[in-house]
Write a protein that holds these residues in place. Sequence first.
Motif, PDB file in Angstrom:
ATOM      1  N   GLN A 212       0.833  -1.205   0.000  1.00 33.00           N
ATOM      2  CA  GLN A 212       0.000   0.000   0.000  1.00 33.00           C
ATOM      3  C   GLN A 212       0.864   1.249   0.000  1.00 33.00           C
ATOM      4  OE1 GLN A 212      -2.649  -0.549   3.384  1.00 33.00           O
ATOM      5  NE2 GLN A 212      -4.144  -1.617   2.117  1.00 33.00           N
ATOM      6  N   ASN A 213       1.947   1.218   0.754  1.00 34.72           N
ATOM      7  CA  ASN A 213       2.878   2.341   0.787  1.00 34.72           C
ATOM      8  C   ASN A 213       3.458   2.602  -0.600  1.00 34.72           C
ATOM      9  OD1 ASN A 213       5.557   3.651   1.064  1.00 34.72           O
ATOM     10  ND2 ASN A 213       5.106   3.612   3.243  1.00 34.72           N
ATOM     11  N   ARG A 214       3.872   1.544  -1.278  1.00 33.66           N
ATOM     12  CA  ARG A 214       4.467   1.685  -2.612  1.00 33.66           C
ATOM     13  C   ARG A 214       3.446   2.238  -3.609  1.00 33.66           C
ATOM     14  NH1 ARG A 214       6.814  -2.762  -2.495  1.00 33.66           N
ATOM     15  NH2 ARG A 214       5.244  -4.091  -3.471  1.00 33.66           N
ATOM     16  N   GLU A 215       2.214   1.738  -3.550  1.00 31.48           N
ATOM     17  CA  GLU A 215       1.176   2.206  -4.474  1.00 31.48           C
ATOM     18  C   GLU A 215       0.771   3.650  -4.172  1.00 31.48           C
ATOM     19  OE1 GLU A 215      -1.976  -0.699  -4.522  1.00 31.48           O
ATOM     20  OE2 GLU A 215      -0.603  -2.310  -5.105  1.00 31.48           O
ATOM     21  N   PHE A 216       0.769   4.032  -2.901  1.00 34.35           N
ATOM     22  CA  PHE A 216       0.445   5.401  -2.511  1.00 34.35           C
ATOM     23  C   PHE A 216       1.448   6.383  -3.115  1.00 34.35           C
ATOM     24  CE2 PHE A 216       1.086   8.832   0.728  1.00 34.35           C
ATOM     25  CZ  PHE A 216      -0.151   9.437   0.628  1.00 34.35           C
ATOM     26  N   TYR A 217       2.726   6.098  -2.961  1.00 36.55           N
ATOM     27  CA  TYR A 217       3.737   7.040  -3.452  1.00 36.55           C
ATOM     28  C   TYR A 217       3.873   7.002  -4.976  1.00 36.55           C
ATOM     29  CZ  TYR A 217       4.879   8.215   1.301  1.00 36.55           C
ATOM     30  OH  TYR A 217       4.799   8.682   2.589  1.00 36.55           O
ATOM     31  N   TYR A 218       3.566   5.856  -5.579  1.00 39.65           N
ATOM     32  CA  TYR A 218       3.508   5.843  -7.044  1.00 39.65           C
ATOM     33  C   TYR A 218       2.398   6.775  -7.522  1.00 39.65           C
ATOM     34  CZ  TYR A 218       2.750   4.538 -11.840  1.00 39.65           C
ATOM     35  OH  TYR A 218       2.590   4.603 -13.202  1.00 39.65           O
ATOM     36  N   MET A 219       1.225   6.700  -6.869  1.00 43.20           N
ATOM     37  CA  MET A 219       0.086   7.546  -7.234  1.00 43.20           C
ATOM     38  C   MET A 219       0.441   9.025  -7.114  1.00 43.20           C
ATOM     39  SD  MET A 219      -3.705   7.633  -5.451  1.00 43.20           S
ATOM     40  CE  MET A 219      -3.005   7.560  -3.803  1.00 43.20           C
ATOM     41  N   ILE A 220       1.137   9.406  -6.047  1.00 41.14           N
ATOM     42  CA  ILE A 220       1.502  10.809  -5.863  1.00 41.14           C
ATOM     43  C   ILE A 220       2.321  11.310  -7.047  1.00 41.14           C
ATOM     44  CG2 ILE A 220       2.934  12.384  -4.498  1.00 41.14           C
ATOM     45  CD1 ILE A 220       2.143  10.796  -2.016  1.00 41.14           C
ATOM     46  N   ASP A 221       3.369  10.576  -7.398  1.00 46.03           N
ATOM     47  CA  ASP A 221       4.238  11.007  -8.498  1.00 46.03           C
ATOM     48  C   ASP A 221       3.495  11.001  -9.832  1.00 46.03           C
ATOM     49  OD1 ASP A 221       6.336  11.323  -6.746  1.00 46.03           O
ATOM     50  OD2 ASP A 221       7.173   9.321  -7.109  1.00 46.03           O
ATOM     51  N   PHE A 222       2.705   9.959 -10.053  1.00 46.65           N
ATOM     52  CA  PHE A 222       1.974   9.824 -11.315  1.00 46.65           C
ATOM     53  C   PHE A 222       0.987  10.975 -11.503  1.00 46.65           C
ATOM     54  CE2 PHE A 222      -1.737   8.367 -13.690  1.00 46.65           C
ATOM     55  CZ  PHE A 222      -1.160   7.839 -14.840  1.00 46.65           C
ATOM     56  N   LEU A 223       0.207  11.277 -10.471  1.00 43.69           N
ATOM     57  CA  LEU A 223      -0.810  12.322 -10.603  1.00 43.69           C
ATOM     58  C   LEU A 223      -0.182  13.713 -10.672  1.00 43.69           C
ATOM     59  CD1 LEU A 223      -3.659  10.925  -8.311  1.00 43.69           C
ATOM     60  CD2 LEU A 223      -3.509  10.900 -10.809  1.00 43.69           C
ATOM     61  N   LYS A 224       0.918  13.907  -9.986  1.00 42.83           N
ATOM     62  CA  LYS A 224       1.633  15.184 -10.134  1.00 42.83           C
ATOM     63  C   LYS A 224       2.087  15.379 -11.575  1.00 42.83           C
ATOM     64  CE  LYS A 224       3.506  16.367  -5.616  1.00 42.83           C
ATOM     65  NZ  LYS A 224       4.751  16.503  -4.812  1.00 42.83           N
ATOM     66  N   ASP A 225       2.558  14.309 -12.195  1.00 44.79           N
ATOM     67  CA  ASP A 225       2.995  14.389 -13.591  1.00 44.79           C
ATOM     68  C   ASP A 225       1.839  14.745 -14.519  1.00 44.79           C
ATOM     69  OD1 ASP A 225       5.589  13.791 -12.904  1.00 44.79           O
ATOM     70  OD2 ASP A 225       5.451  11.665 -13.417  1.00 44.79           O
ATOM     71  N   HIS A 226       0.610  14.482 -14.066  1.00 50.68           N
ATOM     72  CA  HIS A 226      -0.577  14.796 -14.868  1.00 50.68           C
ATOM     73  C   HIS A 226      -1.318  16.017 -14.324  1.00 50.68           C
ATOM     74  CE1 HIS A 226       0.269  10.704 -16.298  1.00 50.68           C
ATOM     75  NE2 HIS A 226      -0.345  11.087 -17.398  1.00 50.68           N
ATOM     76  N   GLU A 227      -0.581  16.882 -13.614  1.00 51.32           N
ATOM     77  CA  GLU A 227      -1.059  18.210 -13.198  1.00 51.32           C
ATOM     78  C   GLU A 227      -2.182  18.164 -12.163  1.00 51.32           C
ATOM     79  OE1 GLU A 227      -1.967  20.144 -16.888  1.00 51.32           O
ATOM     80  OE2 GLU A 227       0.137  20.656 -17.251  1.00 51.32           O
ATOM     81  N   PHE A 228      -2.150  17.156 -11.302  1.00 49.91           N
ATOM     82  CA  PHE A 228      -3.040  17.134 -10.151  1.00 49.91           C
ATOM     83  C   PHE A 228      -2.312  17.705  -8.941  1.00 49.91           C
ATOM     84  CE2 PHE A 228      -5.278  14.157 -12.771  1.00 49.91           C
ATOM     85  CZ  PHE A 228      -6.588  14.134 -12.316  1.00 49.91           C
ATOM     86  N   GLU A 229      -3.039  18.459  -8.112  1.00 50.51           N
ATOM     87  CA  GLU A 229      -2.488  18.901  -6.836  1.00 50.51           C
ATOM     88  C   GLU A 229      -2.898  17.914  -5.748  1.00 50.51           C
ATOM     89  OE1 GLU A 229      -2.669  22.452  -3.490  1.00 50.51           O
ATOM     90  OE2 GLU A 229      -3.779  22.692  -5.366  1.00 50.51           O
ATOM     91  N   HIS A 230      -1.929  17.490  -4.964  1.00 52.05           N
ATOM     92  CA  HIS A 230      -2.189  16.600  -3.833  1.00 52.05           C
ATOM     93  C   HIS A 230      -2.472  17.485  -2.625  1.00 52.05           C
ATOM     94  CE1 HIS A 230      -0.606  12.971  -1.286  1.00 52.05           C
ATOM     95  NE2 HIS A 230      -1.915  13.095  -1.228  1.00 52.05           N
ATOM     96  N   TYR A 231      -3.755  17.803  -2.382  1.00 54.82           N
ATOM     97  CA  TYR A 231      -4.063  18.830  -1.392  1.00 54.82           C
ATOM     98  C   TYR A 231      -4.501  18.284  -0.040  1.00 54.82           C
ATOM     99  CZ  TYR A 231      -9.108  18.441  -2.560  1.00 54.82           C
ATOM    100  OH  TYR A 231     -10.399  17.997  -2.768  1.00 54.82           O
ATOM    101  N   GLU A 232      -4.776  16.995   0.032  1.00 50.41           N
ATOM    102  CA  GLU A 232      -5.048  16.301   1.288  1.00 50.41           C
ATOM    103  C   GLU A 232      -4.597  14.865   1.086  1.00 50.41           C
ATOM    104  OE1 GLU A 232      -7.348  13.969   4.289  1.00 50.41           O
ATOM    105  OE2 GLU A 232      -7.458  13.812   2.116  1.00 50.41           O
TER     106      GLU A 232
END
Length: 374
Positions: A212-232
Amino acid sequence: MIYIHIPFCKQKCSYCNFHFSTSLNFKDEMIAAMKKEIFLRKDELQNKNLQSLYFGGGTPSILSGNEIKSLIDEVLKYFSFNADIEITLEANPDDLDKNFLRQLTNSHVNRLSIGTQSFFDEDLRLMNRAHNASDAEGSIKRAQDFGFENLSIDLIYGSPTSSLEIWKQNLNKTIALEVPHISSYALTVEPKTALEKWIANGKVSNPKEEEQNREFYYMIDFLKDHEFEHYEISNFAKKGFHSRHNSAYWKYNEYLGIGPSAHSYNGFDARSWNVANNQQYIKKLNSNLLAKETEILSPKDQFNEMIMIGLRTTWGIDLESLKNKFKEDILDMFHKEIQQKMADGILIKENNHLKIPEKHWFMADGIASDLFQV
């Protein structure tokens, strides 16, 4: 802002411990009781001009579009709507057919939060969802066809039926569908759920925290690359698509909760919650009585809530607000507690706000609990 809890579902998801009923026998009575509660509590909110209205559950989309509109119309009798109010409806993919969406276009609802969870049938079967992978994709496309641009979907990661590769495909599908807001949660094993029983019986393996930790941090990087803000911690948005309703929770604004098990907060020192029992709720409201209990929050309770909520967000905790709100004895202990965590890089200060660096967000709840006043 107002939250309306619709306590009905078609079936029980294996991981869910929220309050709801799979029987619709008393649906009409429930809607009438909610309208009565709106009337009886119309003076509790100081701000009568609503910025957001949110239908959660349960499964709000189990109601008809006309029933949803009737509840919104009831709110409008006693409150005004801001010109750009956000009105969100949580919906299951299998409910979003053309007829329902057509009704919704006449209901004031302008934002949908779709309980997608996964685009893979094996995941959905484990979760005991009422929809399949085809429904998951089709519902998003249909909603967009009916003009719903402000869409959020829920996604669950870290399931025993999933993998990092499947998770990558879920995220790629989300991007391909041009969904502007994502709420994503690790699969957790809650008490008294089917999932807990299956794991205890060896039918299903326990979710693995390291995966779960690995998938969480993959999601953060992936969505940032697609111009999402991780706001919470669990929420990502394209510019202009943040959830106003949830953001107001995280900024300690007052809110009114309608329906069984719904919570309310006066923005200062009082929290209340309605009984988590449909029949008791209806019976009380039929007698013109509120079905709620109220707790006065001590300064320590208020402090702990601000710490827990604030450290989950990208803006963190406003230290000036803490200074103005709490006495020196609480603040002195707090400042002593944060020194080592700041030295370790687990906490940082930016513009007089205390934050957890994003690389430590997966452990945010534990970090916050270390700072609680007891």
